[in-house]
Scaffold this motif. Structure first.
Motif, short mmCIF file in Angstrom:
data_model
loop_
_atom_site.label_atom_id
_atom_site.label_comp_id
_atom_site.label_asym_id
_atom_site.label_seq_id
_atom_site.Cartn_x
_atom_site.Cartn_y
_atom_site.Cartn_z
N ILE A 20 12.59 -21.61 133.02
CA ILE A 20 12.08 -21.49 131.65
C ILE A 20 13.15 -21.75 130.61
N GLY A 21 14.42 -21.87 131.04
CA GLY A 21 15.46 -22.06 130.05
C GLY A 21 16.77 -22.52 130.66
N TRP A 22 17.71 -22.72 129.77
CA TRP A 22 19.07 -23.14 130.12
C TRP A 22 19.98 -22.59 129.03
N GLY A 23 21.00 -21.84 129.42
CA GLY A 23 21.90 -21.32 128.40
C GLY A 23 22.91 -20.34 128.96
N GLY A 24 23.77 -19.89 128.08
CA GLY A 24 24.83 -18.96 128.43
C GLY A 24 26.10 -19.32 127.69
N LEU A 25 27.23 -18.99 128.28
CA LEU A 25 28.53 -19.25 127.68
C LEU A 25 28.97 -20.67 127.97
N TYR A 26 29.67 -21.28 127.01
CA TYR A 26 30.24 -22.61 127.24
C TYR A 26 31.22 -22.96 126.13
N ASP A 27 32.20 -23.80 126.47
CA ASP A 27 33.03 -24.50 125.49
C ASP A 27 32.41 -25.88 125.43
N VAL A 35 21.37 -13.53 126.17
CA VAL A 35 22.58 -13.32 125.37
C VAL A 35 23.28 -12.03 125.80
N ARG A 36 22.53 -10.96 126.05
CA ARG A 36 23.15 -9.72 126.52
C ARG A 36 23.91 -9.95 127.83
N ALA A 37 23.29 -10.68 128.76
CA ALA A 37 23.95 -10.97 130.04
C ALA A 37 25.20 -11.81 129.82
N ALA A 38 25.12 -12.80 128.96
CA ALA A 38 26.26 -13.67 128.68
C ALA A 38 27.41 -12.88 128.06
N LEU A 39 27.10 -11.97 127.15
CA LEU A 39 28.15 -11.18 126.51
C LEU A 39 28.79 -10.20 127.48
N ARG A 40 28.00 -9.66 128.41
CA ARG A 40 28.60 -8.81 129.45
C ARG A 40 29.61 -9.61 130.27
N VAL A 47 18.19 -13.10 117.06
CA VAL A 47 18.73 -12.85 118.39
C VAL A 47 20.23 -12.58 118.30
N LEU A 48 20.93 -13.41 117.56
CA LEU A 48 22.38 -13.25 117.44
C LEU A 48 22.75 -11.97 116.71
N GLU A 49 22.06 -11.67 115.62
CA GLU A 49 22.37 -10.46 114.86
C GLU A 49 22.12 -9.20 115.69
N LYS A 50 21.02 -9.19 116.46
CA LYS A 50 20.73 -8.04 117.32
C LYS A 50 21.82 -7.85 118.38
N ALA A 51 22.45 -8.93 118.79
CA ALA A 51 23.48 -8.87 119.82
C ALA A 51 24.86 -8.54 119.24
N GLY A 52 24.94 -8.31 117.93
CA GLY A 52 26.21 -7.93 117.33
C GLY A 52 27.00 -9.06 116.70
N PHE A 53 26.42 -10.24 116.60
CA PHE A 53 27.09 -11.36 115.93
C PHE A 53 27.01 -11.16 114.43
N ARG A 54 28.02 -11.67 113.75
CA ARG A 54 28.00 -11.67 112.29
C ARG A 54 28.14 -13.11 111.81
#
Length: 169
Positions: A72-79, A108-113, A138-145
């Motif tokens: 259903i998706g593709w995503g996570g951490l990356y440079d 996003v929660r999994a990626a930040l962990r 989504v980003l704001e809920k995860a603590g991004f500013r």
């Protein structure tokens, strides 16, 4: 493989590309970001990110719904190898059928962990188009500013420091 309440997250395989292309190649689904014009372009994107996984230790995952085993998706951490210089980012792309169900927040929660515990990253960044209110939430809920608007990208730059750290703007 990483497991969340409703998702399985694993490194992408070339066999995943046709399913991933159903949304990465859909101009309506990708209206706020890059769209892959062809299956070959999508295959290249996935392959280059997987090469970066060997270099960086992280790259976008194939996102699978536990309830039915569907990609259903593709995503996570990356440079981002296609727009380098921003540092580690989190990104998420989902099939429209999966929108509005909280999967992006779960990813996003999994990626930040992973960023905090496995990779010890001091900062994770993200981008969101001004018209993409869902992604910004989504980003704001995860603590991004919000750091600033990047006019040449027509995107807001977001940042999230590892717990206990502060990143200068």
């Amino acid at each position: 493989m990483i497991e969340t309440d409703r998702l399985l997250l694993r490194p992408a395989r070339l066999a995943d590309v046709p399913a991933i292309f159903t949304f990465l190649g859909d101009p309506a689904a990708m209206r706020h970001t890059h769209v892959d014009a062809t299956l070959a372009a999508c295959r290249r994107r996935v392959a280059v990110h997987e090469w970066r996984r060997r270099v960086d230790g992280y790259a976008p995952w194939t996102v699978i719904a536990k309830e039915n085993g569907r990609i259903i998706g593709w995503g996570g951490l990356y440079d981002d190898p296609f727009d380098p210089g921003w540092g580690c980012e989190v990104g998420y792309f989902f099939h429209p059928d999966a929108w509005g169900r909280g999967y992006a927040s779960e990813l996003v929660r999994a990626a930040l962990r992973e960023a905090d515990t496995r990779h010890g990253l001091a900062e994770v960044r993200a981008f969101a188009h001004p018209d993409n209110g869902g992604s910004r939430r989504v980003l704001e809920k995860a603590g991004f500013r919000t750091v600033r608007f990047v006019p040449e990208m027509d995107r807001f730059l977001f940042s999230r420091a590892r717990h206990g750290r502060e990143i200068a703007a």
